[in-house]
Scaffold this motif. Structure first.
Motif, short mmCIF file in Angstrom:
data_model
loop_
_atom_site.label_atom_id
_atom_site.label_comp_id
_atom_site.label_asym_id
_atom_site.label_seq_id
_atom_site.Cartn_x
_atom_site.Cartn_y
_atom_site.Cartn_z
N THR A 1 21.52 -6.39 12.77
CA THR A 1 21.76 -5.80 11.46
C THR A 1 20.44 -5.60 10.73
O THR A 1 19.66 -6.56 10.60
CB THR A 1 22.67 -6.70 10.61
OG1 THR A 1 23.90 -6.93 11.30
CG2 THR A 1 22.97 -6.05 9.26
N ILE A 2 20.22 -4.38 10.29
CA ILE A 2 19.02 -4.08 9.52
C ILE A 2 19.38 -4.09 8.04
O ILE A 2 20.46 -3.64 7.65
CB ILE A 2 18.39 -2.74 9.94
CG1 ILE A 2 17.03 -2.55 9.29
CG2 ILE A 2 19.33 -1.57 9.65
CD1 ILE A 2 16.25 -1.36 9.86
N SER A 3 18.48 -4.61 7.22
CA SER A 3 18.69 -4.63 5.78
C SER A 3 17.32 -4.57 5.11
O SER A 3 16.29 -4.72 5.76
CB SER A 3 19.45 -5.89 5.35
OG SER A 3 18.71 -7.06 5.66
N ARG A 4 17.35 -4.33 3.82
CA ARG A 4 16.08 -4.27 3.09
C ARG A 4 16.25 -4.83 1.71
O ARG A 4 17.34 -4.79 1.12
CB ARG A 4 15.57 -2.83 3.02
CG ARG A 4 16.44 -1.86 2.25
CD ARG A 4 15.96 -0.42 2.47
NE ARG A 4 14.63 -0.20 1.91
CZ ARG A 4 13.81 0.75 2.31
NH1 ARG A 4 14.17 1.58 3.30
NH2 ARG A 4 12.62 0.91 1.73
N ASP A 5 15.15 -5.36 1.18
CA ASP A 5 15.08 -5.86 -0.19
C ASP A 5 13.94 -5.09 -0.85
O ASP A 5 12.76 -5.43 -0.66
CB ASP A 5 14.83 -7.36 -0.20
CG ASP A 5 14.86 -7.96 -1.60
OD1 ASP A 5 14.67 -7.20 -2.58
OD2 ASP A 5 15.07 -9.18 -1.71
N ASN A 6 14.28 -4.09 -1.60
CA ASN A 6 13.25 -3.24 -2.19
C ASN A 6 12.42 -3.98 -3.23
O ASN A 6 11.28 -3.62 -3.48
CB ASN A 6 13.88 -1.99 -2.79
CG ASN A 6 14.31 -0.99 -1.73
OD1 ASN A 6 13.90 -1.09 -0.57
ND2 ASN A 6 15.14 -0.03 -2.11
N GLY B 1 0.79 -1.23 0.00
CA GLY B 1 0.00 0.00 0.00
C GLY B 1 0.82 1.27 0.00
O GLY B 1 0.24 2.36 0.15
N LEU B 2 2.12 1.17 -0.15
CA LEU B 2 2.97 2.34 -0.25
C LEU B 2 4.10 2.05 -1.23
O LEU B 2 4.36 0.89 -1.57
CB LEU B 2 3.54 2.74 1.12
CG LEU B 2 4.27 1.70 1.99
CD1 LEU B 2 5.64 1.35 1.46
CD2 LEU B 2 4.38 2.20 3.42
N THR B 3 4.74 3.12 -1.69
CA THR B 3 5.89 2.97 -2.57
C THR B 3 7.11 2.75 -1.68
O THR B 3 7.70 3.69 -1.16
CB THR B 3 6.05 4.21 -3.45
OG1 THR B 3 4.84 4.43 -4.18
CG2 THR B 3 7.21 4.01 -4.43
N PHE B 4 7.45 1.49 -1.51
CA PHE B 4 8.44 1.10 -0.51
C PHE B 4 9.76 1.82 -0.69
O PHE B 4 10.41 2.17 0.30
CB PHE B 4 8.64 -0.42 -0.60
CG PHE B 4 9.48 -1.01 0.49
CD1 PHE B 4 10.74 -1.52 0.22
CD2 PHE B 4 9.00 -1.08 1.80
CE1 PHE B 4 11.51 -2.08 1.22
CE2 PHE B 4 9.75 -1.63 2.81
CZ PHE B 4 11.02 -2.14 2.52
N THR B 5 10.15 2.05 -1.93
CA THR B 5 11.45 2.65 -2.19
C THR B 5 11.53 4.12 -1.78
O THR B 5 12.61 4.70 -1.81
CB THR B 5 11.81 2.52 -3.68
OG1 THR B 5 10.71 3.03 -4.46
CG2 THR B 5 12.07 1.08 -4.06
N SER C 1 17.22 4.24 0.50
CA SER C 1 18.23 3.83 -0.48
C SER C 1 19.03 2.63 -0.02
O SER C 1 19.76 2.01 -0.80
CB SER C 1 19.18 4.98 -0.76
OG SER C 1 19.98 5.24 0.39
N GLY C 2 18.94 2.32 1.27
CA GLY C 2 19.77 1.26 1.84
C GLY C 2 21.18 1.71 2.14
O GLY C 2 21.99 0.95 2.66
#
Length: 123
Positions: A69-74, A26-30, A54-55
């Motif tokens: 550790t925090i990380s993201r997969d856009n 429901g949002l533009t994750f990037t 942006s990571g």
């Protein structure tokens, strides 16, 4: 509408690891900086970690630095929190949150929140 759904919590022993996930819709994750907060029983919610949309920039609370550790997969609209060397004081409900713009340690600046996932660490 915006939804943030956390998963991966559970009951572990001291010294173990867990990886939390939070998937957004429901949002533009990037466009969103993502944060993890936690609330232990009888305590106020506190910041744990955050990562820029942006990571390229992240921040950690002193209490978790070097262990989490925090990380993201856009591509998957998902943010992760890898938690190592867990201790009983890490026991809390962990929430993910989203905000536009820069990384912030302040929960009040975040626009959207998940329902939380329980992490319990036994000694």
């Amino acid at each position: 509408q915006v939804q943030l759904v956390e998963s991966g919590g559970g009951l572990v022993q001291a010294g173990d690891s867990l990886r939390l996930s939070c998937t957004a819709s429901g949002l533009t994750f990037t466009l969103y900086t993502m944060g993890w907060f936690r609330q232990a029983p009888g305590k106020e919610r506190e910041f744990a970690a955050a990562i820029h949309w942006s990571g390229g920039n992240s921040a950690y609370a002193d209490s978790v630095k070097g262990r989490f550790t925090i990380s993201r997969d856009n591509a998957k609209n998902t943010v992760y929190l890898q938690m190592n060397s867990l201790a009983p004081e890490d026991t809390a409900v962990y929430y993910c949150a989203a905000k536009r713009g820069y990384v912030s340690l302040t929960g009040a600046t975040y626009d959207y929140w998940g329902q939380g996932t329980q992490v319990t660490v036994s000694s």
